[in-house]
Every structure is written in C-alpha cells, then in structure tokens.
Design a protein around this motif. Sequence first.
Motif, PDB file in Angstrom:
ATOM      1  N   VAL A 135       4.122  -5.294  18.759  1.00  0.00           N
ATOM      2  CA  VAL A 135       3.059  -5.246  17.762  1.00  0.00           C
ATOM      3  C   VAL A 135       3.551  -4.497  16.531  1.00  0.00           C
ATOM      4  O   VAL A 135       3.973  -3.345  16.616  1.00  0.00           O
ATOM      5  CB  VAL A 135       1.798  -4.552  18.330  1.00  0.00           C
ATOM      6  CG1 VAL A 135       0.691  -4.534  17.288  1.00  0.00           C
ATOM      7  CG2 VAL A 135       1.332  -5.264  19.593  1.00  0.00           C
ATOM      8  N   ARG A 179      -4.354  -8.348  13.965  1.00  0.00           N
ATOM      9  CA  ARG A 179      -3.264  -7.814  14.789  1.00  0.00           C
ATOM     10  C   ARG A 179      -2.005  -8.582  14.415  1.00  0.00           C
ATOM     11  O   ARG A 179      -2.003  -9.824  14.440  1.00  0.00           O
ATOM     12  CB  ARG A 179      -3.580  -7.993  16.278  1.00  0.00           C
ATOM     13  CG  ARG A 179      -2.526  -7.475  17.248  1.00  0.00           C
ATOM     14  CD  ARG A 179      -3.072  -7.576  18.683  1.00  0.00           C
ATOM     15  NE  ARG A 179      -2.116  -7.147  19.691  1.00  0.00           N
ATOM     16  CZ  ARG A 179      -1.379  -7.971  20.442  1.00  0.00           C
ATOM     17  NH1 ARG A 179      -1.506  -9.301  20.270  1.00  0.00           N
ATOM     18  NH2 ARG A 179      -0.539  -7.519  21.327  1.00  0.00           N
ATOM     19  N   ALA A 194      -6.137   0.122  14.989  1.00  0.00           N
ATOM     20  CA  ALA A 194      -6.185   0.803  13.693  1.00  0.00           C
ATOM     21  C   ALA A 194      -7.364   1.760  13.641  1.00  0.00           C
ATOM     22  O   ALA A 194      -8.425   1.492  14.204  1.00  0.00           O
ATOM     23  CB  ALA A 194      -6.283  -0.208  12.555  1.00  0.00           C
ATOM     24  N   THR A 202      -6.502 -12.880  14.122  1.00  0.00           N
ATOM     25  CA  THR A 202      -7.685 -12.392  13.415  1.00  0.00           C
ATOM     26  C   THR A 202      -8.950 -12.835  14.120  1.00  0.00           C
ATOM     27  O   THR A 202      -8.995 -13.914  14.715  1.00  0.00           O
ATOM     28  CB  THR A 202      -7.684 -12.845  11.939  1.00  0.00           C
ATOM     29  OG1 THR A 202      -8.804 -12.239  11.258  1.00  0.00           O
ATOM     30  CG2 THR A 202      -7.776 -14.364  11.805  1.00  0.00           C
ATOM     31  N   CYS A 246      -8.880  -3.175  18.583  1.00  0.00           N
ATOM     32  CA  CYS A 246      -8.084  -3.040  17.366  1.00  0.00           C
ATOM     33  C   CYS A 246      -7.673  -1.578  17.276  1.00  0.00           C
ATOM     34  O   CYS A 246      -8.531  -0.689  17.168  1.00  0.00           O
ATOM     35  CB  CYS A 246      -8.887  -3.451  16.134  1.00  0.00           C
ATOM     36  SG  CYS A 246      -7.986  -3.256  14.573  1.00  0.00           S
ATOM     37  N   ARG A 249      -8.037  -3.824   9.445  1.00  0.00           N
ATOM     38  CA  ARG A 249      -9.490  -3.914   9.514  1.00  0.00           C
ATOM     39  C   ARG A 249     -10.012  -4.315   8.141  1.00  0.00           C
ATOM     40  O   ARG A 249      -9.417  -3.947   7.109  1.00  0.00           O
ATOM     41  CB  ARG A 249     -10.120  -2.579   9.920  1.00  0.00           C
ATOM     42  CG  ARG A 249      -9.828  -2.145  11.353  1.00  0.00           C
ATOM     43  CD  ARG A 249     -10.550  -0.857  11.692  1.00  0.00           C
ATOM     44  NE  ARG A 249     -10.286  -0.401  13.039  1.00  0.00           N
ATOM     45  CZ  ARG A 249     -10.964  -0.782  14.123  1.00  0.00           C
ATOM     46  NH1 ARG A 249     -11.979  -1.623  13.988  1.00  0.00           N
ATOM     47  NH2 ARG A 249     -10.664  -0.321  15.326  1.00  0.00           N
ATOM     48  N   ASN A 268     -11.063  -8.128  11.996  1.00  0.00           N
ATOM     49  CA  ASN A 268      -9.871  -7.373  12.362  1.00  0.00           C
ATOM     50  C   ASN A 268      -8.634  -8.259  12.401  1.00  0.00           C
ATOM     51  O   ASN A 268      -8.726  -9.497  12.466  1.00  0.00           O
ATOM     52  CB  ASN A 268     -10.062  -6.704  13.728  1.00  0.00           C
ATOM     53  CG  ASN A 268     -11.166  -5.673  13.713  1.00  0.00           C
ATOM     54  OD1 ASN A 268     -11.517  -5.132  12.658  1.00  0.00           O
ATOM     55  ND2 ASN A 268     -11.729  -5.380  14.876  1.00  0.00           N
ATOM     56  N   TYR A 291      -1.873  -3.320  12.710  1.00  0.00           N
ATOM     57  CA  TYR A 291      -3.240  -3.832  12.768  1.00  0.00           C
ATOM     58  C   TYR A 291      -3.889  -3.754  11.390  1.00  0.00           C
ATOM     59  O   TYR A 291      -3.400  -3.060  10.493  1.00  0.00           O
ATOM     60  CB  TYR A 291      -4.077  -2.999  13.744  1.00  0.00           C
ATOM     61  CG  TYR A 291      -3.683  -3.126  15.198  1.00  0.00           C
ATOM     62  CD1 TYR A 291      -4.332  -4.039  16.039  1.00  0.00           C
ATOM     63  CD2 TYR A 291      -2.678  -2.334  15.741  1.00  0.00           C
ATOM     64  CE1 TYR A 291      -3.997  -4.152  17.370  1.00  0.00           C
ATOM     65  CE2 TYR A 291      -2.313  -2.450  17.083  1.00  0.00           C
ATOM     66  CZ  TYR A 291      -2.984  -3.360  17.892  1.00  0.00           C
ATOM     67  OH  TYR A 291      -2.634  -3.481  19.210  1.00  0.00           O
TER      68      TYR A 291
END
Length: 261
Positions: A108, A98, A149, A83, A147, A113, A96, A111
């Motif tokens: 991954v 991840r 997203a 973060t 990020c 936000r 943000n 994500y």
Amino acid sequence: METDKNKVGKYEFLAEPFHCDFSHRLFMGHLGNHLLNAADFHSSHRGFGMPYLNPLHKTWVLSRLAIEMDEMPLQYSTFAVETWVESAMRYFTNRNFRIVDTDDDSHVYGYGRSVWAMIDTQTRRPQNIMEIRDGEIMKYVDAEKPCAAQPLSRVRISEGARLVRTIDTHYSDVDVNGHINSVKYIEHVLDLFPVSRYKEYAVKRIDVAYVAESYYGDKLSFYMEQLSEEDFLVRITRHREDGTDETEACRCGIKFVKDYK
C-alpha cells in the motif's frame, strides 16, 4: 478498468516518467489527478457521474481533500487506485481512496479522504444529492471498508501568516467545471518550497480545505505559517488585479518527513 459495479472501484494507472520528479517518483499533483479521475470513473460507471449530471446542469465539486502517503510510486511502475463512498448525506459525500501496487495488493502506497458537494452549474448553489436517481447513490455506500488515513482537517491558520507569493491564473489552471482546478492549488502550494527541501524531505500528507471557487483571471496570493521544521500551513486568497475584493479560496496543511518509511 473495472467491468462490474461493486461498491469499490479499482483503476490502474502508470507512473509515467514525465509525471515524476528528480527522485523518479510520481509528483503529488499527478497522483491527485489520478485520485480525481478514479472518483469520476467510479461515479460515472454507477450512474451519478458528470456524464449524467451535466445535462441536468449539475456537477460535483471537491470540498475537502487529504492525501497521506507512506511511499510514492516509482517511474514506470503501475499502481491501482481503489475508491469508494464511505457515506452520503443530503449535500455532501465522503469518498475514500487506497493506492496500492498493481501486482501486490498488500503493498500500500497510501490513502486519501475527500468530501464532495453537488452544485447547480448555473447558480453554483448546493443541490440535494438524494434527488438524483431517487438516492441510488446509497446502493454504493461502503461504510465498512477501512481507510488508514487520519481524519480530514479544517486546516486552521492564524492571521499572522505572511504573504510569500502572488501569481496570475492562466488557461491551464482552469478545469472542466470552469474554475481553477483543485489539484492546481496543490501544485502551486508545493512550488512555494525550494527543490532543496524535496532533496531532504518527502511530502507525508497534504490537507486541502476548499472554501470558495477561483476563476481564470483571478490573482492568487499565498500566505504561509510554519509550525515546525516539518509542518506548514498555507492560506490561498483570490482577488482582482488591483488587489481589491480579496477572498479566501482555500487552506492547505503540509506535513513533510525526512523520508518515507
């Protein structure tokens, strides 16, 4: 848990079996709690978290949240939440997230936000973030870290949405800030759908726009609008037991997919 104070914090979590659903994957609500915990750890370790703010009668409240997943962690797997603060303004910060496999940083899961506001705990009014430690938060802003997203959504829902459920609020709905927990809204919204949907679909993304605080004893009403087989909008209102003073509390957008890629 991190030991230094870089711009990006990274925190390890475990997908505990009783935090997972029948598919043996982590509940979205529990993932949401881990994201909020990571945000708290990150801000606290850098001197602008709740341990510093609360004695000043200030706290952070969540204004927007989006979680976008390609895959949910399986039970017993360890994963890390990264973060960072993407930007900070007078009254809001953009933070943000991840979510990655602890053993393989290239794996991954998804994500997130979010937008946060600082408020006075007594007046509930917004506070100037730059007045905290002379704006020291700017030392930890990382505008370059990507990020993946999609941007946050305002979640626009029509007046034609139909009432599908009204519930009471209870002790376990209330968080440390004294209002209904941000993630509880997500859990209540996902409970609007039957188990059969989750046997066929997975939640790809959820957007939440928090409009007004709700408190213990409020009733919450849920209005749903279906856009397609995979896309839904939900408006949550708060009101007294007799149904008066109905006020919008938050709006949610949910996107399902047949399966994660």
